[in-house]
Write an enzyme that holds these catalytic residues in place. Structure first.
Site, PDB file in Angstrom:
ATOM      1  N   PHE A 106       0.814  -1.219   0.000  1.00  0.00           N
ATOM      2  CA  PHE A 106       0.000   0.000   0.000  1.00  0.00           C
ATOM      3  C   PHE A 106       0.848   1.270   0.000  1.00  0.00           C
ATOM      4  O   PHE A 106       0.382   2.338  -0.378  1.00  0.00           O
ATOM      5  CB  PHE A 106      -0.946  -0.002   1.205  1.00  0.00           C
ATOM      6  CG  PHE A 106      -0.344   0.438   2.503  1.00  0.00           C
ATOM      7  CD1 PHE A 106      -0.572   1.714   3.006  1.00  0.00           C
ATOM      8  CD2 PHE A 106       0.446  -0.424   3.258  1.00  0.00           C
ATOM      9  CE1 PHE A 106      -0.026   2.123   4.208  1.00  0.00           C
ATOM     10  CE2 PHE A 106       0.998  -0.027   4.462  1.00  0.00           C
ATOM     11  CZ  PHE A 106       0.761   1.249   4.937  1.00  0.00           C
ATOM     12  N   LYS A 107       2.109   1.140   0.392  1.00  0.00           N
ATOM     13  CA  LYS A 107       2.989   2.307   0.435  1.00  0.00           C
ATOM     14  C   LYS A 107       3.207   2.908  -0.957  1.00  0.00           C
ATOM     15  O   LYS A 107       3.665   4.047  -1.067  1.00  0.00           O
ATOM     16  CB  LYS A 107       4.334   1.937   1.049  1.00  0.00           C
ATOM     17  CG  LYS A 107       4.250   1.287   2.431  1.00  0.00           C
ATOM     18  CD  LYS A 107       3.789   2.251   3.494  1.00  0.00           C
ATOM     19  CE  LYS A 107       3.690   1.602   4.856  1.00  0.00           C
ATOM     20  NZ  LYS A 107       4.965   1.363   5.508  1.00  0.00           N
ATOM     21  N   ASP A 108       2.883   2.162  -2.015  1.00  0.00           N
ATOM     22  CA  ASP A 108       3.057   2.686  -3.375  1.00  0.00           C
ATOM     23  C   ASP A 108       2.200   3.933  -3.613  1.00  0.00           C
ATOM     24  O   ASP A 108       2.607   4.835  -4.342  1.00  0.00           O
ATOM     25  CB  ASP A 108       2.692   1.622  -4.420  1.00  0.00           C
ATOM     26  CG  ASP A 108       3.757   0.547  -4.554  1.00  0.00           C
ATOM     27  OD1 ASP A 108       4.954   0.893  -4.488  1.00  0.00           O
ATOM     28  OD2 ASP A 108       3.396  -0.625  -4.725  1.00  0.00           O
TER      29      ASP A 108
END
Length: 435
Positions: A106-108
């Site tokens: 999800f850090k993308d």
């Protein structure tokens, strides 16, 4: 829109200044001077809009005119070139998959948006922008891939030795170019402390143009709100109107973004913060005492945070009103053994292979429904692709995992990392000598 420090609301800076300064000198965190309320028509008709259109509307409301509409739309279209699909496991339970980006986490969303914002604001001829980031797992790979090859930037990633998974380490140590990895002989909290100390070092800041890519940076928080609106749009398209989001929580940036979306008008019934045994926040919600403790290593390594930085933002959003905060946020804690049982249950009941963080969120979502039955949709967030955790997932389940494109190539790349003790002077010297 201006942004203030959580430690000094009289301090006001532009969005550009907040992005590049990252951490105010008073050691607070930046927040928008007012949380905008979105148009009720927009919220009512969310299913009419694409993910990118929703993201633009939300970002525009927070950022204001600091980036012209045309440029902001182009920036978002480039950053969000992958989906965040909602997958129903039953009539009232769904998983929001946030791992379809290039680093499978999800850090993308935050890293790609932030890198493009920084690239937009950086002018040719400016000093090199040094991006410092501490990672407990997924942030490093997302930031590395988000900034890889971005002109005018150099990224230094600190990660705890032996405390990230093999795939996570490969993603942040095999890039080269403008990406540097430092393997710290300590914990994530040690890595985070080194980064924070660097930002508050006047001598270092006079020599280098420092900024952060951790969730302390407001440009990381803003894009994480996007997928909460997108999830609700998908729910409404299915005829659902009430939702409880359960979020695997470590540094509390992810759930902080969800609460920001709620404050902007997203009609969320409740939030559940799911943690591993690093339970500083659950203990606070139970006792009213905020007592950070050293982080403990677990299967859900990205949540191994003993002193979550973003908690101050959440308290700020609720104006330090603990009664209101507890009315909106519940929290549950799980051991490694319970996490394994959660992964097994998801696979046995739904043929769904989940990473440890996702399994913890699933367990908490079920726990909350048992404690609070209702007709709402329960959505738990899947924050990382299971391929990143082969050591944690049962062999029979891992055999069912389909590797994303490019994952099988990582193991063949050379590791490029500098080993370092937990010593600020050593870190500072490294930054100055390798300038």
């Amino acid at each position: 829109m201006k942004f203030y420090s959580t430690n000094n609301k009289d301090l006001r800076v532009s969005f550009q200044q907040a992005v590049f300064n990252s951490l105010p000198q008073d050691k607070g965190l930046y927040m928008p001077e007012e949380i905008p309320k979105l148009d009720p028509y927009f919220l009512k008709h969310l299913p009419m809009y694409s993910f990118q259109e929703i993201a633009f509307t939300v970002a525009k409301a927070i950022i204001g005119n600091d980036i012209p509409d045309k440029d902001l739309k182009a920036l978002i279209d480039d950053a969000l070139n992958f989906d965040a699909p909602l997958r129903f496991l039953s009539a009232d339970t769904a998983v929001l998959e946030l791992f379809h980006g290039p680093s499978y986490a999800f850090k993308d969303f935050g890293a790609r948006f932030m890198s493009r914002v920084m690239g937009y604001f950086s002018k040719q001829g400016d000093d090199l922008l040094d991006v410092l980031v501490a990672t407990s797992g997924d942030t490093g790979g997302a930031v590395a891939l988000g900034f890889l090859g971005v002109e005018g930037t150099r990224v230094t990633i600190l990660y705890p030795k032996g405390k990230v998974s093999k795939v996570q380490e490969e993603q942040l140590t095999t890039n080269g170019q403008n990406i540097r990895a430092i393997e710290v002989d300590g914990t994530f909290d040690d890595c985070q402390a080194l980064v924070k100390q660097a930002f508050n070092d006047q001598e270092l800041n006079e020599s280098l143009r420092l900024t952060s890519a951790n969730s302390i940076n407001i440009a990381r928080l803003i894009p994480q709100t996007f997928y909460y609106f997108w999830a609700y749009a998908q729910l409404k398209a299915q005829g659902q109107h009430e939702v409880v989001f359960t979020v695997p929580s470590g540094n509390f940036g992810n759930i902080g973004a969800g609460l920001l979306a709620y404050k902007m008008g997203l009609p969320v019934t409740h939030f559940v913060a799911a943690t591993n045994v690093n339970d500083t926040v659950p203990r606070f919600l139970e006792t009213g005492l905020y007592e950070p403790k050293p982080s403990v290593q677990t299967l859900a390594n990205a949540m191994d945070v003993g002193n979550p930085s973003n908690w101050v933002r959440i308290q700020d959003m609720f104006q330090q009103d603990q009664v209101a905060l507890k009315a909106m946020v519940s929290s549950y804690t799980y051991t490694d053994e319970e996490t394994k049982k959660g992964m097994s249950e998801l696979f046995d009941a739904f043929n769904y292979v989940a990473c440890p963080h996702t399994a913890i969120a699933y367990l908490a979502s079920q726990h909350y429904r048992k404690d609070h039955p209702g007709t709402y949709a329960s959505v738990f967030l899947s924050t990382a692709h299971p391929c990143k955790f082969p050591e944690a997932i049962a062999e029979d389940a891992f055999k069912a995992v389909k590797l994303p494109k490019g994952a099988e190539l990582l193991a063949d790349k050379a590791k490029l990392a500098t080993e370092m003790p937990v010593d600020y002077q050593v870190f500072k010297t490294y930054l100055l000598v390798n300038n």
